[in-house]
Design a protein around this motif. Sequence first.
Motif: not given
Lengths: 173, 173
Positions: A42, A45, A71, A73-75, A133
């Motif tokens: 967590d 990167l 995932w 939501a990952a940008a 991420p």
Amino acid sequence: MVKHHLSDLRGCFADTAAYEAALAQDDPLVYTVASVTPADGDGDLHCGVGLIRPGKIGGEYFMTRGHLHSWRAAAEFYIGLSGEGVMLLEEEATGESRLVELRPNSVVYVPGHTAHRTINVGRTPLTYLGVYPAKAGHDYAAIAKNNFRCVAVERNGKPEMIERNDLLASKGT
Amino acid sequence: MVKHHLSDLRGCFADTAAYEAALAQDDPLVYTVASVTPADGDGDLHCGVGLIRPGKIGGEYFMTRGHLHSWRAAAEFYIGLSGEGVMLLEEEATGESRLVELRPNSVVYVPGHTAHRTINVGRTPLTYLGVYPAKAGHDYAAIAKNNFRCVAVERNGKPEMIERNDLLASKGT
């Protein structure tokens, strides 16, 4: 480094006849991605270094397959290094699409829940970085099934986004 | 954009006499950071565009104050854009330090739990990007209290990392 040849891009280009005709002649390298993955926790990167060669198939530029993050939501931040690119962004829930320039020393933000494809619209190799991420993951299946709703084509010397169906209709297919 | 003048860097340079003497003459801009913060959710990313001017104080190069992330596990990718830089990385728990080159079109990975400072070792402005999780947060207090254990100084025309205490001893302070 992962190498993607034209034969790996079946289903990506709208004009399938042009794709098969090109592939019958040659199976050129279209793009490569080298991943930098220092750690997987967590907060960690990863980074990908991409290179897309210049070229076109049926009016569409050479491009990546594109992906969503597993995932959702990952940008991701893309950073242009050399060449002239655009990114095709498509919001998964709505299909809302936009084409954004990717130029050297400038960044493109890809929000979560957004399919993204990188496209070389120039005459030289396009190189870029993508930082995301470590836990993002890559989902290629959704794109392989539905592709993108829009395509980037050259109009009056510039890349323009049009509906895939409009491109197909204009070719009478 | 946040501008950091020499007067904002009190306590950063080892040679406090040289710092105060320089500041008595002038309070130049040392570095600027412009943040790109598109969204703040889990999985989102932020980006900072940094510029450090060339210069020196008491043998140390112009540099940023440096920081840890409030969320200690958060990593950061730095991408050099122009100029010649190094990054000083110090693991918080052990004090283990290293100096890493930051050059155009190359990346430096800063793992979590690691204090990091960016340093211009060239004669032109150093520009770079830093990409980090939106939730990372910046903790400047730990650095303000303890500073870094090591410093980067020029030795034979090249940046070299030495213990802060050794620099102070060599100056007889």
